[in-house]
Design a protein around this motif. Structure first.
Motif, PDB file in Angstrom:
ATOM      1  N   ARG A  24       0.866  -1.191   0.000  1.00 51.71           N
ATOM      2  CA  ARG A  24       0.000   0.000   0.000  1.00 51.71           C
ATOM      3  C   ARG A  24       0.897   1.234   0.000  1.00 51.71           C
ATOM      4  NH1 ARG A  24      -1.602  -3.451   3.727  1.00 51.71           N
ATOM      5  NH2 ARG A  24      -0.561  -2.359   5.403  1.00 51.71           N
ATOM      6  N   ALA A  25       0.388   2.321  -0.516  1.00 54.45           N
ATOM      7  CA  ALA A  25       1.152   3.572  -0.528  1.00 54.45           C
ATOM      8  C   ALA A  25       1.535   3.987   0.889  1.00 54.45           C
ATOM      9  CB  ALA A  25       0.347   4.671  -1.204  1.00 54.45           C
ATOM     10  N   SER A  26       0.692   3.671   1.854  1.00 60.01           N
ATOM     11  CA  SER A  26       0.958   4.064   3.244  1.00 60.01           C
ATOM     12  C   SER A  26       2.132   3.294   3.857  1.00 60.01           C
ATOM     13  CB  SER A  26      -0.298   3.876   4.094  1.00 60.01           C
ATOM     14  OG  SER A  26      -0.716   2.518   4.064  1.00 60.01           O
ATOM     15  N   ASP A  27       2.572   2.196   3.247  1.00 51.04           N
ATOM     16  CA  ASP A  27       3.720   1.437   3.759  1.00 51.04           C
ATOM     17  C   ASP A  27       5.017   2.231   3.669  1.00 51.04           C
ATOM     18  OD1 ASP A  27       2.000  -0.718   4.117  1.00 51.04           O
ATOM     19  OD2 ASP A  27       2.746  -1.829   2.369  1.00 51.04           O
ATOM     20  N   PHE A  28       5.121   3.097   2.672  1.00 50.18           N
ATOM     21  CA  PHE A  28       6.370   3.807   2.385  1.00 50.18           C
ATOM     22  C   PHE A  28       6.869   4.607   3.589  1.00 50.18           C
ATOM     23  CE2 PHE A  28       8.643   7.590   0.934  1.00 50.18           C
ATOM     24  CZ  PHE A  28       9.681   7.007   0.224  1.00 50.18           C
ATOM     25  N   ALA A  29       6.028   5.448   4.151  1.00 50.30           N
ATOM     26  CA  ALA A  29       6.457   6.335   5.233  1.00 50.30           C
ATOM     27  C   ALA A  29       6.956   5.555   6.444  1.00 50.30           C
ATOM     28  CB  ALA A  29       5.324   7.272   5.637  1.00 50.30           C
ATOM     29  N   GLY A  30       6.277   4.489   6.805  1.00 52.76           N
ATOM     30  CA  GLY A  30       6.695   3.700   7.961  1.00 52.76           C
ATOM     31  C   GLY A  30       8.035   3.022   7.765  1.00 52.76           C
ATOM     32  N   ILE A  31       8.254   2.479   6.577  1.00 57.39           N
ATOM     33  CA  ILE A  31       9.527   1.807   6.293  1.00 57.39           C
ATOM     34  C   ILE A  31      10.670   2.813   6.296  1.00 57.39           C
ATOM     35  CG2 ILE A  31      10.847   0.567   4.530  1.00 57.39           C
ATOM     36  CD1 ILE A  31       8.149  -0.765   3.729  1.00 57.39           C
ATOM     37  N   ILE A  32      10.494   3.928   5.622  1.00 53.17           N
ATOM     38  CA  ILE A  32      11.542   4.949   5.542  1.00 53.17           C
ATOM     39  C   ILE A  32      11.803   5.576   6.909  1.00 53.17           C
ATOM     40  CG2 ILE A  32      12.103   7.236   4.576  1.00 53.17           C
ATOM     41  CD1 ILE A  32      12.500   4.935   2.588  1.00 53.17           C
ATOM     42  N   ALA A  33      10.762   5.786   7.704  1.00 52.03           N
ATOM     43  CA  ALA A  33      10.927   6.417   9.019  1.00 52.03           C
ATOM     44  C   ALA A  33      11.792   5.580   9.956  1.00 52.03           C
ATOM     45  CB  ALA A  33       9.563   6.662   9.655  1.00 52.03           C
ATOM     46  N   ARG A  34      11.839   4.279   9.750  1.00 49.78           N
ATOM     47  CA  ARG A  34      12.654   3.409  10.606  1.00 49.78           C
ATOM     48  C   ARG A  34      14.122   3.381  10.187  1.00 49.78           C
ATOM     49  NH1 ARG A  34       7.783   0.544  10.244  1.00 49.78           N
ATOM     50  NH2 ARG A  34       8.549  -0.801   8.570  1.00 49.78           N
ATOM     51  N   MET A  35      14.463   4.042   9.097  1.00 53.58           N
ATOM     52  CA  MET A  35      15.844   4.053   8.605  1.00 53.58           C
ATOM     53  C   MET A  35      16.559   5.322   9.056  1.00 53.58           C
ATOM     54  SD  MET A  35      15.345   2.681   4.759  1.00 53.58           S
ATOM     55  CE  MET A  35      14.689   1.068   4.437  1.00 53.58           C
ATOM     56  N   ALA A  36      17.838   5.185   9.293  1.00 59.66           N
ATOM     57  CA  ALA A  36      18.644   6.323   9.744  1.00 59.66           C
ATOM     58  C   ALA A  36      18.982   7.245   8.575  1.00 59.66           C
ATOM     59  CB  ALA A  36      19.945   5.816  10.369  1.00 59.66           C
ATOM     60  N   PRO A  37      19.148   8.544   8.872  1.00 58.12           N
ATOM     61  CA  PRO A  37      19.630   9.456   7.834  1.00 58.12           C
ATOM     62  C   PRO A  37      20.953   8.945   7.263  1.00 58.12           C
ATOM     63  CG  PRO A  37      18.905  10.689   9.738  1.00 58.12           C
ATOM     64  CD  PRO A  37      18.907   9.235  10.138  1.00 58.12           C
ATOM     65  N   ARG A  38      21.189   9.242   6.006  1.00 51.69           N
ATOM     66  CA  ARG A  38      22.388   8.844   5.272  1.00 51.69           C
ATOM     67  C   ARG A  38      22.430   7.351   4.943  1.00 51.69           C
ATOM     68  NH1 ARG A  38      23.553  12.722   8.624  1.00 51.69           N
ATOM     69  NH2 ARG A  38      24.460  11.496  10.273  1.00 51.69           N
ATOM     70  N   THR A  39      21.303   6.646   5.137  1.00 52.03           N
ATOM     71  CA  THR A  39      21.205   5.248   4.725  1.00 52.03           C
ATOM     72  C   THR A  39      21.004   5.204   3.209  1.00 52.03           C
ATOM     73  OG1 THR A  39      20.210   4.571   6.828  1.00 52.03           O
ATOM     74  CG2 THR A  39      19.819   3.137   4.946  1.00 52.03           C
ATOM     75  N   THR A  40      21.703   4.304   2.538  1.00 53.15           N
ATOM     76  CA  THR A  40      21.500   4.107   1.106  1.00 53.15           C
ATOM     77  C   THR A  40      20.313   3.166   0.913  1.00 53.15           C
ATOM     78  OG1 THR A  40      23.828   4.452   0.634  1.00 53.15           O
ATOM     79  CG2 THR A  40      22.557   3.291  -1.037  1.00 53.15           C
ATOM     80  N   VAL A  41      19.410   3.569   0.036  1.00 51.05           N
ATOM     81  CA  VAL A  41      18.173   2.830  -0.197  1.00 51.05           C
ATOM     82  C   VAL A  41      18.050   2.529  -1.687  1.00 51.05           C
ATOM     83  CG1 VAL A  41      15.661   2.965  -0.021  1.00 51.05           C
ATOM     84  CG2 VAL A  41      17.077   4.011   1.740  1.00 51.05           C
ATOM     85  N   CYS A  42      17.624   1.308  -2.010  1.00 48.74           N
ATOM     86  CA  CYS A  42      17.337   0.933  -3.395  1.00 48.74           C
ATOM     87  C   CYS A  42      15.827   0.853  -3.564  1.00 48.74           C
ATOM     88  CB  CYS A  42      17.952  -0.423  -3.723  1.00 48.74           C
ATOM     89  SG  CYS A  42      19.745  -0.386  -3.756  1.00 48.74           S
ATOM     90  N   LEU A  43      15.308   1.631  -4.481  1.00 49.76           N
ATOM     91  CA  LEU A  43      13.882   1.656  -4.766  1.00 49.76           C
ATOM     92  C   LEU A  43      13.653   1.132  -6.172  1.00 49.76           C
ATOM     93  CD1 LEU A  43      13.047   5.311  -3.650  1.00 49.76           C
ATOM     94  CD2 LEU A  43      12.795   3.231  -2.296  1.00 49.76           C
ATOM     95  N   TYR A  44      12.658   0.278  -6.315  1.00 51.56           N
ATOM     96  CA  TYR A  44      12.192  -0.080  -7.647  1.00 51.56           C
ATOM     97  C   TYR A  44      10.953   0.743  -7.912  1.00 51.56           C
ATOM     98  CZ  TYR A  44      15.422  -3.867  -8.503  1.00 51.56           C
ATOM     99  OH  TYR A  44      16.569  -4.594  -8.737  1.00 51.56           O
ATOM    100  N   THR A  45      10.932   1.379  -9.064  1.00 60.01           N
ATOM    101  CA  THR A  45       9.801   2.210  -9.444  1.00 60.01           C
ATOM    102  C   THR A  45       9.276   1.744 -10.790  1.00 60.01           C
ATOM    103  OG1 THR A  45      11.094   3.871 -10.643  1.00 60.01           O
ATOM    104  CG2 THR A  45      10.818   4.213  -8.278  1.00 60.01           C
ATOM    105  N   TRP A  46       8.088   2.195 -11.095  1.00 56.13           N
ATOM    106  CA  TRP A  46       7.454   1.918 -12.375  1.00 56.13           C
ATOM    107  C   TRP A  46       7.119   3.254 -12.993  1.00 56.13           C
ATOM    108  CZ3 TRP A  46       7.095  -2.722 -14.600  1.00 56.13           C
ATOM    109  CH2 TRP A  46       6.229  -2.875 -15.670  1.00 56.13           C
ATOM    110  N   ARG A  47       7.620   3.511 -14.195  1.00 58.05           N
ATOM    111  CA  ARG A  47       7.350   4.775 -14.887  1.00 58.05           C
ATOM    112  C   ARG A  47       7.093   4.484 -16.363  1.00 58.05           C
ATOM    113  NH1 ARG A  47      12.017   9.032 -15.046  1.00 58.05           N
ATOM    114  NH2 ARG A  47      11.529   9.183 -12.836  1.00 58.05           N
ATOM    115  N   ASN A  48       5.989   4.997 -16.853  1.00 54.55           N
ATOM    116  CA  ASN A  48       5.644   4.852 -18.277  1.00 54.55           C
ATOM    117  C   ASN A  48       5.736   3.400 -18.749  1.00 54.55           C
ATOM    118  OD1 ASN A  48       5.283   7.652 -18.477  1.00 54.55           O
ATOM    119  ND2 ASN A  48       7.465   7.942 -18.886  1.00 54.55           N
ATOM    120  N   GLY A  49       5.265   2.484 -17.911  1.00 50.69           N
ATOM    121  CA  GLY A  49       5.249   1.077 -18.291  1.00 50.69           C
ATOM    122  C   GLY A  49       6.585   0.377 -18.195  1.00 50.69           C
TER     123      GLY A  49
END
Length: 65
Positions: A24-49
């Motif tokens: 769910r879209a609401s999952d994003f904030a909770g997951i990111i909030a538990r991570m420390a600043p300067r943490t490297t994050v890998c995101l998979y996104t979908w854009r234009n198919g």
């Protein structure tokens, strides 16, 4: 912002964070909030198919009061 630096655009659909699926879209904030600043994050996104892998470093949120 880290999202702007990583070229995440309005309309991009985030599907996973560090391999963890976002159900769910609401999952994003909770997951990111538990991570420390300067943490490297890998995101998979979908854009234009098309799937995209985006790597970014988290910033820190300043509290204003």
């Amino acid at each position: 912002s880290p999202a702007a630096v990583a070229h995440i655009e309005p309309g991009d659909v985030l599907t996973t964070i560090n391999g963890v699926p976002l159900r769910r879209a609401s999952d994003f904030a909770g997951i990111i909030a538990r991570m420390a600043p300067r943490t490297t994050v890998c995101l998979y996104t979908w854009r234009n198919g098309q799937p995209r892998l985006v790597q970014l470093t988290l910033g820190s949120a300043a509290c204003s009061g």
